[in-house]
Motif scaffolding. Structure first.
Motif, mmCIF file in Angstrom:
data_model
loop_
_atom_site.group_PDB
_atom_site.id
_atom_site.type_symbol
_atom_site.label_atom_id
_atom_site.label_comp_id
_atom_site.label_asym_id
_atom_site.label_seq_id
_atom_site.Cartn_x
_atom_site.Cartn_y
_atom_site.Cartn_z
ATOM 1 N N SER A 1 26.037 3.762 42.416
ATOM 2 C CA SER A 1 25.786 3.549 41.153
ATOM 3 C C SER A 1 26.693 4.593 40.257
ATOM 4 C CB SER A 1 24.525 3.136 40.383
ATOM 5 O OG SER A 1 23.558 4.655 40.526
ATOM 6 N N SER A 2 26.964 4.180 39.123
ATOM 7 C CA SER A 2 27.961 5.031 37.807
ATOM 8 C C SER A 2 27.049 4.775 36.384
ATOM 9 C CB SER A 2 29.442 5.199 38.603
ATOM 10 O OG SER A 2 29.692 5.708 36.941
ATOM 11 N N PRO A 3 26.294 5.277 35.313
ATOM 12 C CA PRO A 3 27.015 4.809 34.454
ATOM 13 C C PRO A 3 27.682 4.493 33.702
ATOM 14 C CG PRO A 3 26.696 7.966 34.599
ATOM 15 C CD PRO A 3 26.833 6.804 35.633
ATOM 16 N N GLU A 4 28.733 4.698 33.993
ATOM 17 C CA GLU A 4 29.999 3.600 33.644
ATOM 18 C C GLU A 4 30.378 2.458 34.280
ATOM 19 O OE1 GLU A 4 34.696 4.983 33.024
ATOM 20 O OE2 GLU A 4 33.408 6.794 32.565
ATOM 21 N N ALA A 5 30.261 1.391 33.166
ATOM 22 C CA ALA A 5 30.073 -0.175 33.688
ATOM 23 C C ALA A 5 31.189 -0.415 34.423
ATOM 24 C CB ALA A 5 30.215 -0.761 32.587
ATOM 25 N N THR A 6 32.728 0.283 34.675
ATOM 26 C CA THR A 6 33.542 -0.413 34.888
ATOM 27 C C THR A 6 33.892 0.469 36.292
ATOM 28 O OG1 THR A 6 34.688 1.566 33.815
ATOM 29 C CG2 THR A 6 34.722 -0.869 32.446
ATOM 30 N N ALA A 7 32.822 1.933 36.608
ATOM 31 C CA ALA A 7 33.284 2.469 37.427
ATOM 32 C C ALA A 7 33.495 2.027 38.437
ATOM 33 C CB ALA A 7 32.498 4.132 37.954
ATOM 34 N N THR A 8 34.739 1.669 39.994
ATOM 35 C CA THR A 8 34.508 1.522 41.403
ATOM 36 C C THR A 8 34.306 3.126 42.483
ATOM 37 O OG1 THR A 8 37.167 2.423 41.118
ATOM 38 C CG2 THR A 8 36.524 -0.146 40.669
ATOM 39 N N PHE A 9 33.852 2.470 43.848
ATOM 40 C CA PHE A 9 33.576 3.266 44.700
ATOM 41 C C PHE A 9 34.559 3.818 45.215
ATOM 42 C CE2 PHE A 9 29.701 1.925 41.985
ATOM 43 C CZ PHE A 9 29.351 2.838 41.566
ATOM 44 N N GLU A 10 35.129 5.370 46.052
ATOM 45 C CA GLU A 10 35.296 5.818 47.343
ATOM 46 C C GLU A 10 34.877 6.363 48.090
ATOM 47 O OE1 GLU A 10 40.226 6.216 46.525
ATOM 48 O OE2 GLU A 10 38.772 7.655 45.607
ATOM 49 N N CYS A 11 34.660 6.220 49.213
ATOM 50 C CA CYS A 11 34.026 6.809 49.911
ATOM 51 C C CYS A 11 33.886 7.956 51.139
ATOM 52 C CB CYS A 11 32.381 5.799 50.551
ATOM 53 S SG CYS A 11 31.846 4.649 49.462
ATOM 54 N N TRP A 12 33.662 8.463 51.608
ATOM 55 C CA TRP A 12 34.220 9.583 52.764
ATOM 56 C C TRP A 12 33.038 10.031 53.627
ATOM 57 C CZ3 TRP A 12 36.599 14.787 51.455
ATOM 58 C CH2 TRP A 12 37.792 15.092 52.616
ATOM 59 N N LEU A 13 32.956 9.342 55.003
ATOM 60 C CA LEU A 13 32.220 9.580 56.397
ATOM 61 C C LEU A 13 32.048 11.188 57.017
ATOM 62 C CD1 LEU A 13 29.335 9.249 56.632
ATOM 63 C CD2 LEU A 13 29.978 7.384 59.241
ATOM 64 N N ASP A 14 31.687 11.744 56.910
ATOM 65 C CA ASP A 14 31.969 12.805 58.277
ATOM 66 C C ASP A 14 33.413 13.873 57.642
ATOM 67 O OD1 ASP A 14 29.414 13.003 59.166
ATOM 68 O OD2 ASP A 14 30.136 11.562 60.430
ATOM 69 N N TYR A 15 34.039 13.841 56.472
ATOM 70 C CA TYR A 15 35.088 14.613 56.188
ATOM 71 C C TYR A 15 36.032 13.968 56.924
ATOM 72 C CZ TYR A 15 31.404 17.083 53.637
ATOM 73 O OH TYR A 15 31.081 17.956 53.104
ATOM 74 N N ILE A 16 36.072 12.434 58.183
ATOM 75 C CA ILE A 16 37.049 12.251 58.590
ATOM 76 C C ILE A 16 37.734 11.741 57.994
ATOM 77 C CG2 ILE A 16 37.755 10.558 60.801
ATOM 78 C CD1 ILE A 16 34.505 11.466 61.864
ATOM 79 N N GLY A 17 39.403 11.726 58.273
ATOM 80 C CA GLY A 17 39.897 10.802 57.104
ATOM 81 C C GLY A 17 40.313 11.549 55.726
ATOM 82 N N THR A 18 40.472 10.038 55.178
ATOM 83 C CA THR A 18 40.840 10.903 53.364
ATOM 84 C C THR A 18 39.256 9.082 52.669
ATOM 85 O OG1 THR A 18 41.857 8.927 53.377
ATOM 86 C CG2 THR A 18 42.594 10.993 53.308
ATOM 87 N N MET A 19 39.280 10.359 51.556
ATOM 88 C CA MET A 19 38.524 8.909 50.852
ATOM 89 C C MET A 19 39.004 7.433 50.877
ATOM 90 S SD MET A 19 35.743 10.323 48.559
ATOM 91 C CE MET A 19 34.894 10.958 48.391
ATOM 92 N N SER A 20 37.938 6.382 51.156
ATOM 93 C CA SER A 20 39.101 5.341 50.697
ATOM 94 C C SER A 20 38.060 4.484 50.078
ATOM 95 C CB SER A 20 39.067 4.246 52.241
ATOM 96 O OG SER A 20 37.947 4.235 53.288
ATOM 97 N N ALA A 21 38.549 2.867 48.931
ATOM 98 C CA ALA A 21 37.195 2.295 48.151
ATOM 99 C C ALA A 21 36.476 1.959 49.417
ATOM 100 C CB ALA A 21 38.411 0.983 47.913
ATOM 101 N N CYS A 22 34.917 1.072 48.414
ATOM 102 C CA CYS A 22 34.398 1.309 49.253
ATOM 103 C C CYS A 22 32.907 -0.357 48.634
ATOM 104 C CB CYS A 22 33.323 2.407 50.041
ATOM 105 S SG CYS A 22 32.732 3.371 48.788
#
Length: 214
Positions: free
Chosen positions: A193-214
């Motif tokens: 979650s984010s207090p900014e209502a328009t926010a979208t998210f990117e995730c990264w697991l175990d520092y593998i690859g790069t951040m991607s939309a999630c």
């Protein structure tokens, strides 16, 4: 006899009315007038016309004395009525929202004679040309307006406008829920979650690859 126009209309006018003042060096004359293809008729001085249509018009005046002698070379004046409002279009501007503090606008009018005035955030109108750039701008909502004025002095009563928001404040991110630690499950679900209502998210697991939309 001789006839003169002492005052009349500008060559290009945005008024549908016209007034002409006539004179003659000869005393005790009266005047005949005609407009466009109309017939000659005695007229007042000044001669006043109202409700004229768009386009070119020609006024003629001639002096006439009590003996019936008429100026054989009437004075004539041609002018154009242009009371149509010019349109104004914003061709390009900054995206909304943006994190860029520079804003550049391009704009145009189908009237090739048009000149422009711009204003930002309800400031005073000032002459401007396309492109128009503003820098630096603060984090806030901004409104840009531009209006065209044609050669006859007619100004667009509905200026073109563009509203956008500059937001350079990084949004906060919270993990609301996730797997327990430790766990015997091979799958994991996270709630973000984010207090900014328009926010979208990117995730990264175990520092593998790069951040991607999630």
């Amino acid at each position: 006899l001789d006839t003169q126009i002492d005052s009349g209309q500008p060559a290009l006018s945005n008024s549908s009315d016209a007034t002409f003042v006539l004179s003659s060096p000869f005393p005790s004359v009266i005047f005949d007038c005609r407009l466009d293809d109309g017939g000659w008729a005695a007229c007042a001085n000044p001669a006043i016309y109202t409700g004229l249509g768009e386009g070119s018009h020609t006024f003629q005046g001639r002096a006439r004395n009590a003996g019936g002698h008429i100026d054989l070379t009437p004075v004539a004046y041609t002018w154009t009525v242009d009371a149509v409002f010019p349109e104004t279009t914003i061709v390009s501007g900054p995206p909304n929202p943006t994190n860029v503090i520079t804003a550049e606008f391009t704009f145009s009018s189908p009237d090739s004679t048009a000149q422009f005035e711009c204003r930002l955030n309800s400031s005073s109108w000032t002459p401007c040309t396309s492109p128009k750039t503003y820098y630096p701008l603060g984090d806030a909502q901004h409104t840009f307006e531009v209006r065209a004025t044609d050669a006859a002095g007619t100004t667009d009563p509905t200026p073109a406008s563009h509203i956008w928001t500059i937001d350079r404040v990084a949004p906060d991110t919270a993990i609301d829920s996730g797997p327990p630690n430790p766990t015997n499950s091979s799958s994991a679900t996270f709630s973000l979650s984010s207090p900014e209502a328009t926010a979208t998210f990117e995730c990264w697991l175990d520092y593998i690859g790069t951040m991607s939309a999630c």
